[in-house]
Design a protein around this motif. Structure first.
Motif, PDB file in Angstrom:
ATOM      1  N   HIS A 194      -4.889 -12.300   1.058  1.00 23.96           N
ATOM      2  CA  HIS A 194      -4.791 -12.859   2.416  1.00 23.96           C
ATOM      3  C   HIS A 194      -5.376 -14.274   2.520  1.00 23.96           C
ATOM      4  CE1 HIS A 194      -4.117  -8.625   2.940  1.00 23.96           C
ATOM      5  NE2 HIS A 194      -5.383  -8.321   2.815  1.00 23.96           N
ATOM      6  N   HIS A 204       0.817  -1.215   0.000  1.00 27.00           N
ATOM      7  CA  HIS A 204       0.000   0.000   0.000  1.00 27.00           C
ATOM      8  C   HIS A 204       0.846   1.258   0.000  1.00 27.00           C
ATOM      9  CE1 HIS A 204      -3.885  -1.955   0.821  1.00 27.00           C
ATOM     10  NE2 HIS A 204      -3.173  -2.817   1.517  1.00 27.00           N
ATOM     11  N   ASP A 211       1.596  -6.871   2.102  1.00 30.11           N
ATOM     12  CA  ASP A 211       0.621  -5.973   2.730  1.00 30.11           C
ATOM     13  C   ASP A 211       1.308  -4.868   3.542  1.00 30.11           C
ATOM     14  OD1 ASP A 211      -2.007  -5.101   2.946  1.00 30.11           O
ATOM     15  OD2 ASP A 211      -2.423  -6.215   4.768  1.00 30.11           O
TER      16      ASP A 211
HETATM   17 ZN   LIG Z   1      -3.808  -4.746   1.894  1.00 31.82          ZN
END
Ligand SMILES: [Zn+2]
Length: 281
Positions: free
Chosen positions: A180, A8, A234
């Motif tokens: 995920h 991100h 992530d």
């Molecule tokens: Zn994420």
């Protein structure tokens, strides 16, 4: 080669509502606000051997997160040899179709990130057909958060992997990535990626629940779908280096037991998979 399929960028705390940050703090250890500040330098410090990274922001009005695609495009433009940007859409908000075309054609973003549960929509809702048609026509991969959340108003039902099953049936050419491993709905995730050639999952941000991850990867192993997994971090929730360490620690946890081991050659293959070639990026 190491490809991070899931990272991100955003401006923290500016791109988040106060309520989002409070709910995140409540679930964090010691009830402390998470510091979700992103810098490229901090990312690289935890990603020693990473060759290329897919990066996106996120849009979900219902949950209180909104990162404009310009912000992502500028982040990518600063390191174009290392970063590939995806645009984000919240189809509950007016103008999403315009944002999709603009992000792709004007900003050069090469895939789509969706937060169906955070934004409160179903990916198989026929109002999203223009999205799946556009992704088919322009060969844009679509990565969706699937799995749990700390946001109270985000409807859990929207996150279930089963909702991608009818999408993949109707739009079989779109490369879909369920993030995920859809934790804790990994069983549903495994059967969806097994039946659709272009549906994949990433293993980002799940190494810190090691027994759950061991169990999830045993599901993957027994269903024969190791080849459908992509590696990702992530970031800023964790790093590449910690994710690799976490994967290799799983079998060590079994020392002294007769439990079946995860295939180490498959773990190596997952970490080194050329996911960009598969996604045609
Ligand atoms: Zn994420």
């Amino acid at each position: 080669m190491i490809i991070d399929i899931h990272s991100h960028t955003w401006l923290y705390p500016d791109h988040f509502t106060e309520q989002f940050r409070q709910q995140a703090a409540q679930i964090a250890k010691a009830n402390q606000e998470l510091d979700l500040t992103v810098t490229y330098e901090a990312y690289r410090a935890g990603a020693q051997n990473c060759d290329k990274t897919i990066v996106f922001g996120g849009k979900a009005r219902l949950s209180g997160l909104w990162v404009d695609d310009h912000y992502v495009a500028a982040y990518v433009a600063a390191h174009p040899d290392k970063l590939i940007g995806f645009l984000s859409l919240d189809p509950t908000q007016d103008g999403w179709e315009r944002e999709m075309a603009y992000g792709h054609q004007q900003l050069g973003l090469q895939g789509i990130k969706l937060l169906s549960m955070y934004a409160g929509f179903y990916p198989h809702d026929e109002r999203l057909d223009p999205l799946w048609r556009y992704a088919t026509e322009h060969r844009l991969p679509v990565l969706l958060h699937t799995g749990t959340t700390f946001v109270a108003q985000a409807p859990l039902d929207c996150t279930l992997p089963r909702h991608l099953d009818p999408v993949a049936t109707r739009f079989p050419d779109v490369k879909i990535i369920m993030a995920h491993l859809s934790h804790p709905y990994e069983g549903e995730c495994a059967v969806v990626i097994r039946k659709h050639p272009n549906v994949y999952a990433d293993i980002s941000a799940i190494h810190y629940r090691p027994f759950q991850l061991y169990h999830s990867l045993m599901l993957v192993q027994e269903y024969g779908v190791w080849h459908k997994l992509f590696f990702g971090s992530d970031y800023p929730f964790t790093t590449i280096d910690a994710s690799i360490e976490g994967l290799y620690a799983l079998n060590k946890m079994l020392d002294g037991t007769a439990l079946p081991r995860l295939d180490e050659s498959q773990i190596d293959a997952l970490i080194n998979r050329d996911s960009l070639a598969i996604l045609e990026l």
